[in-house]
Design a protein around this motif. Structure first.
Motif, PDB file in Angstrom:
ATOM      1  N   PRO A 127       0.823  -1.221   0.000  1.00  0.00           N
ATOM      2  CA  PRO A 127       0.000   0.000   0.000  1.00  0.00           C
ATOM      3  C   PRO A 127       0.856   1.269   0.000  1.00  0.00           C
ATOM      4  N   GLU A 128       0.436   2.223  -0.778  1.00  0.00           N
ATOM      5  CA  GLU A 128       1.052   3.542  -0.764  1.00  0.00           C
ATOM      6  C   GLU A 128       0.708   4.201   0.576  1.00  0.00           C
ATOM      7  N   ASP A 129       1.478   5.193   0.965  1.00  0.00           N
ATOM      8  CA  ASP A 129       1.247   5.854   2.259  1.00  0.00           C
ATOM      9  C   ASP A 129      -0.169   6.410   2.395  1.00  0.00           C
ATOM     10  N   GLU A 130      -0.724   6.907   1.304  1.00  0.00           N
ATOM     11  CA  GLU A 130      -2.070   7.504   1.365  1.00  0.00           C
ATOM     12  C   GLU A 130      -3.199   6.485   1.165  1.00  0.00           C
ATOM     13  N   TRP A 131      -2.863   5.240   0.913  1.00  0.00           N
ATOM     14  CA  TRP A 131      -3.866   4.189   0.767  1.00  0.00           C
ATOM     15  C   TRP A 131      -4.173   3.626   2.152  1.00  0.00           C
ATOM     16  N   LEU A 132      -5.201   4.150   2.776  1.00  0.00           N
ATOM     17  CA  LEU A 132      -5.499   3.813   4.158  1.00  0.00           C
ATOM     18  C   LEU A 132      -6.723   2.906   4.331  1.00  0.00           C
ATOM     19  N   HIS A 133      -7.619   2.907   3.374  1.00  0.00           N
ATOM     20  CA  HIS A 133      -8.853   2.120   3.491  1.00  0.00           C
ATOM     21  C   HIS A 133      -8.522   0.648   3.739  1.00  0.00           C
ATOM     22  N   TRP A 134      -9.185   0.037   4.687  1.00  0.00           N
ATOM     23  CA  TRP A 134      -8.971  -1.389   4.937  1.00  0.00           C
ATOM     24  C   TRP A 134     -10.264  -1.997   5.430  1.00  0.00           C
ATOM     25  N   ASP A 135     -10.756  -2.991   4.723  1.00  0.00           N
ATOM     26  CA  ASP A 135     -11.997  -3.683   5.063  1.00  0.00           C
ATOM     27  C   ASP A 135     -11.636  -5.062   5.602  1.00  0.00           C
ATOM     28  N   GLN A 136     -11.961  -5.318   6.842  1.00  0.00           N
ATOM     29  CA  GLN A 136     -11.629  -6.606   7.470  1.00  0.00           C
ATOM     30  C   GLN A 136     -12.297  -7.775   6.747  1.00  0.00           C
ATOM     31  N   GLU A 137     -13.501  -7.564   6.233  1.00  0.00           N
ATOM     32  CA  GLU A 137     -14.188  -8.634   5.503  1.00  0.00           C
ATOM     33  C   GLU A 137     -13.414  -9.008   4.237  1.00  0.00           C
ATOM     34  N   ALA A 138     -12.910  -8.004   3.526  1.00  0.00           N
ATOM     35  CA  ALA A 138     -12.091  -8.266   2.331  1.00  0.00           C
ATOM     36  C   ALA A 138     -10.832  -9.027   2.726  1.00  0.00           C
TER      37      ALA A 138
END
Length: 167
Positions: free
Chosen positions: A39-50
């Motif tokens: 992940p890039e530094d600005e890529w913060l989204h994280w879905d536990q289900e995914a």
């Protein structure tokens, strides 16, 4: 029609803010390629289900993932000048664009919706064939390269069956 090259992206989730975490493709001769994406530094989204669905914790991406630039370079190296198909064009196009934007590069291949080359006669057996191939290949997790291979074999088998019925 030659065997289509199929690509698949896995992502941090769906919707705004999601980003690619893995990409894989199955080439014309069944050869595969796959890479985790750091992940890039600005890529913060994280879905536990995914994360559960893919079986890829964010920590693994950070430790073992390749940079966006490296992954984009590899995709361009392997796929340059080719037409590549995906069954999730709307999402995969967005994730591909995020990857290449992060790498400050342009894809040298064309991404097309797989359903543009699926004939009407292939549709009745599509899902059952896909399920059968998934079982034959013992695919247990939702991962990019195995998903791409399942789709490619599904297209091949349903295409061949449809052609046999028209003869």
């Amino acid at each position: 029609m030659s065997v289509p090259i199929i690509i698949d992206f896995e992502a941090s989730g769906f919707g705004q803010g999601s980003y690619p975490i893995e990409v894989g493709f199955s080439g014309r001769h069944g050869e595969g390629w796959c890479s985790l994406i750091r992940p890039e530094d600005e890529w913060l989204h994280w879905d536990q289900e995914a994360a559960r669905m893919h079986g890829i914790p964010r920590e693994v991406l950070i430790e073992r993932g390749n940079t966006a630039q490296f992954v984009a370079e590899q995709l361009n190296f392997f796929l340059s000048g080719r037409t590549v198909y995906t069954d999730g064009w709307g999402q995969d196009y967005v994730w591909m664009a995020r990857l290449f934007d992060a790498a400050d590069m342009t894809p040298k291949f064309k991404l097309i919706d797989l359903f543009e080359i699926i004939e009407e006669s292939q549709l009745p057996q599509w899902e059952s064939t896909k399920d059968q191939i998934t079982k034959e290949l013992c695919v247990a997790r939702h991962r990019a390269s195995s998903d791409a291979r399942v789709l490619q074999l599904t297209w091949l088998r349903t295409y061949d069956e449809a052609k046999k019925q028209t003869v």
